[in-house]
Write an enzyme that holds these catalytic residues in place. Structure first.
Site, PDB file in Angstrom:
ATOM      1  N   THR A   1      24.755  -9.451 -37.638  1.00  0.00           N
ATOM      2  CA  THR A   1      23.400  -9.005 -37.951  1.00  0.00           C
ATOM      3  C   THR A   1      22.666 -10.078 -38.749  1.00  0.00           C
ATOM      4  O   THR A   1      21.609  -9.826 -39.296  1.00  0.00           O
ATOM      5  CB  THR A   1      23.427  -7.707 -38.784  1.00  0.00           C
ATOM      6  OG1 THR A   1      24.104  -7.961 -40.011  1.00  0.00           O
ATOM      7  CG2 THR A   1      24.123  -6.592 -38.025  1.00  0.00           C
ATOM      8  N   SER A   2      23.240 -11.263 -38.818  1.00  0.00           N
ATOM      9  CA  SER A   2      22.742 -12.319 -39.687  1.00  0.00           C
ATOM     10  C   SER A   2      21.792 -13.259 -38.967  1.00  0.00           C
ATOM     11  O   SER A   2      20.599 -13.233 -39.196  1.00  0.00           O
ATOM     12  CB  SER A   2      23.928 -13.095 -40.250  1.00  0.00           C
ATOM     13  OG  SER A   2      23.507 -14.116 -41.089  1.00  0.00           O
ATOM     14  N   ARG A   3      22.307 -14.092 -38.117  1.00  0.00           N
ATOM     15  CA  ARG A   3      21.539 -15.050 -37.320  1.00  0.00           C
ATOM     16  C   ARG A   3      22.263 -15.214 -35.992  1.00  0.00           C
ATOM     17  O   ARG A   3      23.488 -15.288 -35.956  1.00  0.00           O
ATOM     18  CB  ARG A   3      21.464 -16.427 -37.996  1.00  0.00           C
ATOM     19  CG  ARG A   3      20.681 -16.455 -39.278  1.00  0.00           C
ATOM     20  CD  ARG A   3      19.173 -16.480 -38.966  1.00  0.00           C
ATOM     21  NE  ARG A   3      18.389 -16.565 -40.178  1.00  0.00           N
ATOM     22  CZ  ARG A   3      17.820 -15.517 -40.770  1.00  0.00           C
ATOM     23  NH1 ARG A   3      17.983 -14.319 -40.284  1.00  0.00           N
ATOM     24  NH2 ARG A   3      17.083 -15.683 -41.842  1.00  0.00           N
TER      25      ARG A   3
ATOM     26  N   GLU B   1      15.426 -14.367 -28.807  1.00  0.00           N
ATOM     27  CA  GLU B   1      14.905 -13.024 -29.075  1.00  0.00           C
ATOM     28  C   GLU B   1      13.460 -12.944 -28.618  1.00  0.00           C
ATOM     29  O   GLU B   1      12.718 -13.900 -28.800  1.00  0.00           O
ATOM     30  CB  GLU B   1      15.001 -12.704 -30.566  1.00  0.00           C
ATOM     31  CG  GLU B   1      16.424 -12.574 -31.033  1.00  0.00           C
ATOM     32  CD  GLU B   1      16.549 -12.151 -32.491  1.00  0.00           C
ATOM     33  OE1 GLU B   1      15.523 -11.813 -33.130  1.00  0.00           O
ATOM     34  OE2 GLU B   1      17.677 -12.154 -32.990  1.00  0.00           O
TER      35      GLU B   1
ATOM     36  N   HIS C   1      16.715  -6.716 -33.319  1.00  0.00           N
ATOM     37  CA  HIS C   1      16.757  -7.256 -34.673  1.00  0.00           C
ATOM     38  C   HIS C   1      15.565  -6.698 -35.455  1.00  0.00           C
ATOM     39  O   HIS C   1      14.431  -7.021 -35.178  1.00  0.00           O
ATOM     40  CB  HIS C   1      16.704  -8.784 -34.632  1.00  0.00           C
ATOM     41  CG  HIS C   1      16.813  -9.416 -35.977  1.00  0.00           C
ATOM     42  ND1 HIS C   1      17.855  -9.145 -36.829  1.00  0.00           N
ATOM     43  CD2 HIS C   1      16.016 -10.282 -36.613  1.00  0.00           C
ATOM     44  CE1 HIS C   1      17.691  -9.841 -37.947  1.00  0.00           C
ATOM     45  NE2 HIS C   1      16.581 -10.535 -37.835  1.00  0.00           N
TER      46      HIS C   1
END
Length: 111
Positions: free
Chosen positions: A16-18, A47, A73
């Site tokens: 869930t970071s990058r 994205e 995201h």
């Protein structure tokens, strides 16, 4: 041997970071091969995740593949920006109903 191949078969990988933190191509292959139990992603190298992405089209959790959960995201979700975002959407719906030009237009992104 990749790092993913060193993980336990029961492992879950959640990013869930990058997007680029995990090698997406290796992770996709590991999931297709069922090397780990599950994968959770809400960030991607590109994205929004393209509609023709293998992440969307593969039948995860079947025929030995890993289980996969994909989410958009939404790390920016805080009261002020989300309120403004919803207000823009409502304003556009009301303008559309009246036949007026929309205030916010989005480029064609495959959705």
């Amino acid at each position: 041997m990749s790092d993913l191949e060193k993980m336990k078969k029961s492992a879950l990988l959640v990013n869930t970071s990058r997007g680029p933190i995990a090698n997406e191509a290796e992770l996709l292959e590991a999931g297709k091969r069922g090397l780990i139990r599950g994968i959770g992603l809400d960030v991607y190298g590109l994205e929004p995740l393209p509609s023709d992405s293998e992440w969307r089209s593969t039948k995860w959790g079947e025929e030995g593949r890993s289980s996969v959960v994909l989410t958009p995201h939404m790390g920016y979700v805080e009261a002020e920006p989300i309120t403004a975002w919803y207000e823009e959407q409502v304003e556009n719906i009301l303008r559309w109903q009246k036949g007026e030009a929309l205030t916010t237009l989005f480029k064609d992104n495959g959705y």
